[in-house]
Design a protein around this motif. Structure first.
Motif, PDB file in Angstrom:
ATOM      1  N   ASP A 184       0.886  -1.273  -0.024  1.00 20.82           N
ATOM      2  CA  ASP A 184       0.013   0.137  -0.026  1.00 20.82           C
ATOM      3  C   ASP A 184       0.904   1.282  -0.056  1.00 20.82           C
ATOM      4  N   HIS A 185       0.160   2.398  -0.419  1.00 17.16           N
ATOM      5  CA  HIS A 185       1.217   3.433  -0.739  1.00 17.16           C
ATOM      6  C   HIS A 185       0.467   4.660  -0.771  1.00 17.16           C
ATOM      7  N   GLY A 186      -0.518   5.152   0.227  1.00 21.92           N
ATOM      8  CA  GLY A 186      -1.443   6.218   0.100  1.00 21.92           C
ATOM      9  C   GLY A 186      -2.367   6.509  -1.199  1.00 21.92           C
ATOM     10  N   LEU A 219       5.007   5.691 -15.541  1.00 17.47           N
ATOM     11  CA  LEU A 219       5.048   6.636 -14.749  1.00 17.47           C
ATOM     12  C   LEU A 219       4.786   5.996 -13.407  1.00 17.47           C
ATOM     13  N   HIS A 220       4.230   4.863 -13.333  1.00 21.90           N
ATOM     14  CA  HIS A 220       3.670   4.269 -11.897  1.00 21.90           C
ATOM     15  C   HIS A 220       4.373   2.848 -11.658  1.00 21.90           C
ATOM     16  N   GLY A 221       3.684   1.794 -12.038  1.00 18.53           N
ATOM     17  CA  GLY A 221       4.092   0.496 -11.725  1.00 18.53           C
ATOM     18  C   GLY A 221       4.911   0.046 -12.528  1.00 18.53           C
ATOM     19  N   ARG A 250      19.274  14.833 -22.328  1.00 18.40           N
ATOM     20  CA  ARG A 250      18.112  14.997 -23.178  1.00 18.40           C
ATOM     21  C   ARG A 250      16.618  14.960 -22.680  1.00 18.40           C
ATOM     22  N   LYS A 251      16.639  15.436 -21.323  1.00 16.29           N
ATOM     23  CA  LYS A 251      15.360  15.503 -20.540  1.00 16.29           C
ATOM     24  C   LYS A 251      14.687  14.309 -20.446  1.00 16.29           C
ATOM     25  N   ASP A 252      15.529  12.981 -20.498  1.00 16.61           N
ATOM     26  CA  ASP A 252      14.884  11.737 -20.415  1.00 16.61           C
ATOM     27  C   ASP A 252      14.746  11.497 -19.005  1.00 16.61           C
ATOM     28  N   LYS A 253      13.500  10.968 -18.383  1.00 15.54           N
ATOM     29  CA  LYS A 253      13.447  10.324 -17.051  1.00 15.54           C
ATOM     30  C   LYS A 253      14.163   9.183 -16.887  1.00 15.54           C
ATOM     31  N   ILE A 254      14.866   9.004 -15.744  1.00 15.23           N
ATOM     32  CA  ILE A 254      15.634   7.752 -15.302  1.00 15.23           C
ATOM     33  C   ILE A 254      14.486   6.925 -14.714  1.00 15.23           C
ATOM     34  N   MET A 255      14.153   5.867 -15.170  1.00 16.95           N
ATOM     35  CA  MET A 255      13.032   4.929 -14.307  1.00 16.95           C
ATOM     36  C   MET A 255      13.428   4.664 -13.031  1.00 16.95           C
ATOM     37  N   GLY A 256      12.507   4.535 -12.159  1.00 14.46           N
ATOM     38  CA  GLY A 256      13.131   4.027 -10.752  1.00 14.46           C
ATOM     39  C   GLY A 256      13.657   5.259  -9.983  1.00 14.46           C
ATOM     40  N   PHE A 257      13.529   6.295 -10.538  1.00 19.09           N
ATOM     41  CA  PHE A 257      13.940   7.543  -9.644  1.00 19.09           C
ATOM     42  C   PHE A 257      12.769   8.686  -9.817  1.00 19.09           C
ATOM     43  N   GLY A 258      12.802   9.437  -8.681  1.00 20.23           N
ATOM     44  CA  GLY A 258      11.807  10.547  -8.620  1.00 20.23           C
ATOM     45  C   GLY A 258      10.339   9.955  -7.924  1.00 20.23           C
ATOM     46  N   HIS A 259       9.511  10.900  -7.593  1.00 22.38           N
ATOM     47  CA  HIS A 259       8.574  10.732  -6.787  1.00 22.38           C
ATOM     48  C   HIS A 259       7.675  11.754  -6.611  1.00 22.38           C
ATOM     49  N   ARG A 260       6.236  11.826  -6.852  1.00 20.02           N
ATOM     50  CA  ARG A 260       5.604  12.798  -6.429  1.00 20.02           C
ATOM     51  C   ARG A 260       5.321  13.228  -5.035  1.00 20.02           C
ATOM     52  N   ILE A 261       5.564  12.353  -4.339  1.00 27.14           N
ATOM     53  CA  ILE A 261       5.462  12.455  -2.844  1.00 27.14           C
ATOM     54  C   ILE A 261       6.812  12.610  -2.059  1.00 27.14           C
ATOM     55  N   PRO A 267      11.772   5.083   1.480  1.00 27.76           N
ATOM     56  CA  PRO A 267      11.967   4.078   2.612  1.00 27.76           C
ATOM     57  C   PRO A 267      11.926   2.744   1.940  1.00 27.76           C
ATOM     58  N   ARG A 268      11.230   2.500   1.113  1.00 33.61           N
ATOM     59  CA  ARG A 268      11.183   1.027   0.532  1.00 33.61           C
ATOM     60  C   ARG A 268      12.454   0.690  -0.235  1.00 33.61           C
ATOM     61  N   ALA A 269      12.849   1.670  -0.998  1.00 31.53           N
ATOM     62  CA  ALA A 269      14.372   1.548  -1.704  1.00 31.53           C
ATOM     63  C   ALA A 269      15.384   1.025  -0.733  1.00 31.53           C
ATOM     64  N   ALA A 305      19.447  17.317  -5.538  1.00 30.90           N
ATOM     65  CA  ALA A 305      19.180  18.660  -5.278  1.00 30.90           C
ATOM     66  C   ALA A 305      17.711  19.027  -5.558  1.00 30.90           C
ATOM     67  N   LYS A 306      17.175  18.336  -6.527  1.00 24.28           N
ATOM     68  CA  LYS A 306      15.891  18.619  -7.152  1.00 24.28           C
ATOM     69  C   LYS A 306      14.816  17.574  -6.204  1.00 24.28           C
ATOM     70  N   GLY A 307      15.368  16.936  -5.366  1.00 24.92           N
ATOM     71  CA  GLY A 307      14.672  16.056  -4.534  1.00 24.92           C
ATOM     72  C   GLY A 307      14.289  14.752  -5.315  1.00 24.92           C
ATOM     73  N   PRO A 310      16.106   7.633  -5.352  1.00 25.37           N
ATOM     74  CA  PRO A 310      15.639   6.162  -6.023  1.00 25.37           C
ATOM     75  C   PRO A 310      14.299   5.997  -5.228  1.00 25.37           C
ATOM     76  N   ASN A 311      13.191   5.298  -6.074  1.00 18.74           N
ATOM     77  CA  ASN A 311      11.902   5.102  -5.682  1.00 18.74           C
ATOM     78  C   ASN A 311      11.699   3.381  -5.576  1.00 18.74           C
ATOM     79  N   VAL A 312      10.620   3.029  -5.238  1.00 20.41           N
ATOM     80  CA  VAL A 312      10.263   1.602  -4.824  1.00 20.41           C
ATOM     81  C   VAL A 312      11.136   0.671  -5.995  1.00 20.41           C
ATOM     82  N   ALA A 337       0.919  -7.600  -5.033  1.00 14.96           N
ATOM     83  CA  ALA A 337       0.937  -7.005  -3.479  1.00 14.96           C
ATOM     84  C   ALA A 337      -0.073  -5.877  -3.610  1.00 14.96           C
ATOM     85  N   ARG A 338      -0.281  -5.276  -4.501  1.00 15.54           N
ATOM     86  CA  ARG A 338      -1.146  -3.902  -4.375  1.00 15.54           C
ATOM     87  C   ARG A 338      -2.479  -4.161  -4.336  1.00 15.54           C
ATOM     88  N   VAL A 339      -2.768  -5.563  -4.837  1.00 21.07           N
ATOM     89  CA  VAL A 339      -4.402  -5.984  -4.508  1.00 21.07           C
ATOM     90  C   VAL A 339      -4.543  -5.812  -3.094  1.00 21.07           C
TER      91      VAL A 339
HETATM   92  C1  SDX Z   1       5.715   4.491  -8.300  1.00 24.01           C
HETATM   93  O1  SDX Z   1       2.555   7.710  -6.255  1.00 24.01           O
HETATM   94  C2  SDX Z   1       2.854   6.654  -5.840  1.00 24.01           C
HETATM   95  O2  SDX Z   1       3.019   6.315  -4.426  1.00 24.01           O
HETATM   96  C3  SDX Z   1       3.496   5.724  -6.565  1.00 24.01           C
HETATM   97  C4  SDX Z   1       4.258   4.437  -6.093  1.00 24.01           C
HETATM   98  C5  SDX Z   1       3.401   3.458  -5.229  1.00 24.01           C
HETATM   99  O3  SDX Z   1       3.798   2.767  -4.405  1.00 24.01           O
HETATM  100  O4  SDX Z   1       2.304   3.389  -5.784  1.00 24.01           O
HETATM  101  O5  SDX Z   1       5.161   5.004  -5.048  1.00 24.01           O
HETATM  102  C6  SDX Z   1       4.901   3.470  -7.101  1.00 24.01           C
HETATM  103  O6  SDX Z   1       4.798   4.741  -9.048  1.00 24.01           O
HETATM  104  C7  SDX Z   1       6.940   5.060  -8.048  1.00 24.01           C
HETATM  105  C8  SDX Z   1       7.308   5.868  -9.400  1.00 24.01           C
HETATM  106  C9  SDX Z   1       7.747   5.132 -10.529  1.00 24.01           C
HETATM  107  N1  SDX Z   1       7.940   5.560 -11.733  1.00 24.01           N
HETATM  108  C10 SDX Z   1       9.047   5.877 -12.169  1.00 24.01           C
HETATM  109  O7  SDX Z   1      10.362   5.535 -11.565  1.00 24.01           O
HETATM  110  C11 SDX Z   1       9.321   6.617 -13.314  1.00 24.01           C
HETATM  111  C12 SDX Z   1      10.231   8.000 -13.256  1.00 24.01           C
HETATM  112  N2  SDX Z   1       9.812   8.840 -12.575  1.00 24.01           N
HETATM  113  C13 SDX Z   1       9.429   9.995 -12.949  1.00 24.01           C
HETATM  114  O8  SDX Z   1       8.501   9.932 -13.967  1.00 24.01           O
HETATM  115  C14 SDX Z   1       8.615  11.068 -11.789  1.00 24.01           C
HETATM  116  O9  SDX Z   1       9.435  10.916 -10.979  1.00 24.01           O
HETATM  117  C15 SDX Z   1       7.252  10.772 -11.552  1.00 24.01           C
HETATM  118  C16 SDX Z   1       6.097  10.461 -12.500  1.00 24.01           C
HETATM  119  C17 SDX Z   1       7.471   9.305 -10.553  1.00 24.01           C
HETATM  120  C18 SDX Z   1       6.860  11.850 -10.593  1.00 24.01           C
HETATM  121  O10 SDX Z   1       6.761  13.001 -11.328  1.00 24.01           O
HETATM  122  P1  SDX Z   1       6.219  14.371 -11.030  1.00 24.01           P
HETATM  123  O11 SDX Z   1       5.905  14.344  -9.403  1.00 24.01           O
HETATM  124  O12 SDX Z   1       4.989  14.453 -11.912  1.00 24.01           O
HETATM  125  O13 SDX Z   1       7.312  15.290 -11.065  1.00 24.01           O
HETATM  126  P2  SDX Z   1       7.749  15.987 -12.907  1.00 24.01           P
HETATM  127  O14 SDX Z   1       7.693  15.038 -13.731  1.00 24.01           O
HETATM  128  O15 SDX Z   1       7.084  16.928 -12.738  1.00 24.01           O
HETATM  129  O16 SDX Z   1       9.385  16.086 -12.621  1.00 24.01           O
HETATM  130  C19 SDX Z   1       9.797  17.247 -11.477  1.00 24.01           C
HETATM  131  C20 SDX Z   1      11.121  17.661 -12.225  1.00 24.01           C
HETATM  132  C21 SDX Z   1      11.127  17.655 -13.643  1.00 24.01           C
HETATM  133  O17 SDX Z   1      12.444  18.446 -14.056  1.00 24.01           O
HETATM  134  P3  SDX Z   1      12.220  20.028 -14.534  1.00 24.01           P
HETATM  135  O18 SDX Z   1      11.208  20.025 -15.572  1.00 24.01           O
HETATM  136  O19 SDX Z   1      11.300  20.601 -13.070  1.00 24.01           O
HETATM  137  O20 SDX Z   1      13.615  20.449 -14.628  1.00 24.01           O
HETATM  138  O21 SDX Z   1      12.084  16.455 -12.000  1.00 24.01           O
HETATM  139  C22 SDX Z   1      12.201  15.877 -13.202  1.00 24.01           C
HETATM  140  C23 SDX Z   1      11.469  16.494 -14.043  1.00 24.01           C
HETATM  141  O22 SDX Z   1      12.039  16.233 -15.387  1.00 24.01           O
HETATM  142  N3  SDX Z   1      12.241  14.438 -12.742  1.00 24.01           N
HETATM  143  C24 SDX Z   1      13.022  13.448 -13.308  1.00 24.01           C
HETATM  144  C25 SDX Z   1      12.704  12.331 -13.014  1.00 24.01           C
HETATM  145  N4  SDX Z   1      11.621  12.479 -12.231  1.00 24.01           N
HETATM  146  C26 SDX Z   1      11.186  13.942 -12.035  1.00 24.01           C
HETATM  147  N5  SDX Z   1      14.251  13.679 -14.192  1.00 24.01           N
HETATM  148  C27 SDX Z   1      14.963  12.474 -14.566  1.00 24.01           C
HETATM  149  N6  SDX Z   1      14.646  11.396 -13.982  1.00 24.01           N
HETATM  150  C28 SDX Z   1      13.720  11.062 -13.453  1.00 24.01           C
HETATM  151  N7  SDX Z   1      13.088   9.939 -13.077  1.00 24.01           N
END
Ligand code: SDX
Length: 376
Positions: A184-186, A219-221, A250-261, A267-269, A305-307, A310-312, A337-339
């Protein structure tokens, strides 16, 4: 009307007593118990009982709950034929979304949405999702199905049905810890989807089906599969830094990093990183772990520095690979698990329901004329 918040960022849309997250401090608790204590001491079945009942079970309660779930390891009559009629190359997330929905047609009263009925259906789906996944994988691989063993836990039984061999204690424990950590995760997107669907007084199957559709997204699971693809693309530990910096440029997202909260370490990571290292060492996959830590180090310098931490999903990829799961079963394991969490939120929503119906900011024209076809 409240101000528009894109992606509902910062909007409080429900109340829950199940999981608490402090994104700044990197805290996750299930009913107040720190996730680390549960990962160390609990089991998936006990954790689901905790989430659904708001307290840890007594021994007899846990035994009864576990026995109830195991009664549902087997599929209802007719479901196996339905499964074996699917295209062998169907994607597992499409399969599980479809088959959970199909389970409703084998239920005499699928729309019952009083609390006891919802709980019964939740237990039934919890017991059957691992079987559906293991059966489908064996079917698509041309291997004979392995019947569930009701003497085994959900984690053990899943690996047993998948591999036709009992998992080692280490692998069974690792699988169970992963299920606890992912339970579970909010109000994540898939949980929001489940609560939104049940808020119309729909049904458990529809809510869980909607949640599976949501969790599938990268962007989620779906991120854990993306992490594994990335690890396989990086040719060596030494190449990790350049690979990551090129993607960031290239402003690509790195999978497994970042989180809305979480704007700190998920802590799971933390726990999955320890598990990944142990399993990588046990299974000769240390290169995966070392690439992961090299990626993490590069990201720490470039974007912490942008917060962005690693996420789960980041270390679950290596963990699942070392457990021996096929890549396209990584996200389906998240479903197993999430069921637990989704069903708990569905029951919670129905306990104090109000139809989800947010407003929308209209940006289109007004008083527009209807132009006859001949004049367009
Ligand atoms: C899960 O919500 C939950 O609780 C989900 C979860 C759960 O247990 O249910 O925790 C499970 O979904 C984990 C997240 C798995 N997804 C990923 O790992 C995909 C990569 N992550 C990103 O797509 C992103 O971090 C999100 C979608 C998870 C969160 O994105 P936000 O909150 O919408 O943030 P954003 O996209 O607006 O990014 C803010 C800034 C941006 O840079 P700027 O345009 O401000 O310069 O941070 C950057 C983004 O480019 N950024 C990243 C990044 N995530 C955010 N840059 C590089 N790599 C990343 N992964």
């Amino acid at each position: 009307m409240t101000a528009y918040s894109k992606g509902l960022e910062g909007v409080v849309a429900a109340e829950t007593k199940m999981s608490f997250i402090d994104g700044e401090k990197g805290v996750l608790e299930y009913v107040g118990i720190p996730i680390g204590d549960l990962a160390k001491n609990s089991t998936f079945e006990e954790t689901v009982f905790l989430l659904w009942n708001g307290r840890l079970p007594k021994a007899a309660e846990l035994a009864a709950f576990t026995a109830e779930i195991r009664k549902h390891y087997e599929l209802p009559a007719g479901m196996e034929q339905r499964l074996l009629a699917l295209p062998r190359d169907a994607k597992p997330m499409h399969m599980i979304r479809t088959m959970v929905s199909a389970l409703s047609m084998h239920d005499q009263n699928p729309d019952a949405n009083d609390a006891p009925s919802l709980r019964e259906r939740a237990i039934s789906i919890l017991g059957r999702v691992p079987t559906l996944l293991a059966y489908f994988h064996r079917y698509r691989s041309g291997m004979p199905l392995v019947r569930p063993d009701t003497s085994l836990s959900i984690a053990e039984n899943f690996l047993y049905m998948l591999n036709a061999a009992r998992p080692t204690a280490t692998m069974a424990k690792a699988m169970d810890v992963c299920l606890v950590l992912h339970a579970d995760h909010g109000l994540n997107n898939s949980t929001f989807s489940a609560r939104s669907v049940i808020s119309t007084q729909s049904d458990m199957y529809s809510a869980i089906t909607a949640a599976i559709g949501s969790l599938k997204g990268p962007l989620h699971g779906g991120a854990n599969e993306g992490v594994m693809v990335m690890l396989n693309e990086i040719p060596s530990v030494e190449a990790a830094e350049k690979y990551v910096l090129d993607k960031l440029s290239r402003k690509d997202k790195i999978m497994g990093f970042g989180h809305r909260i979480y704007k700190s370490y998920d802590p799971r990571a933390t726990h999955l990183k320890v598990l990944a290292k142990q399993l990588a060492s046990d299974t000769g996959n240390m290169a995966l772990y070392e690439k992961s830590t090299a990626i993490e180090k590069t990201m720490e310098t470039a974007v912490a520095a942008k917060g962005i931490y690693p996420n789960v999903d980041f270390y679950s990829a290596t963990t699942y690979h070392c457990i021996g799961l096929p890549l396209d079963l990584f996200t389906p394991v998240f479903v197993i698990a999430r069921v637990g969490g989704w069903a708990g939120h569905v029951i919670e929503q129905m306990g104090d329901n109000r139809l989800y119906r947010p407003d929308v900011l209209y940006k289109g024209p007004h008083n527009a004329p209807y132009v006859p076809m001949a004049q367009r």
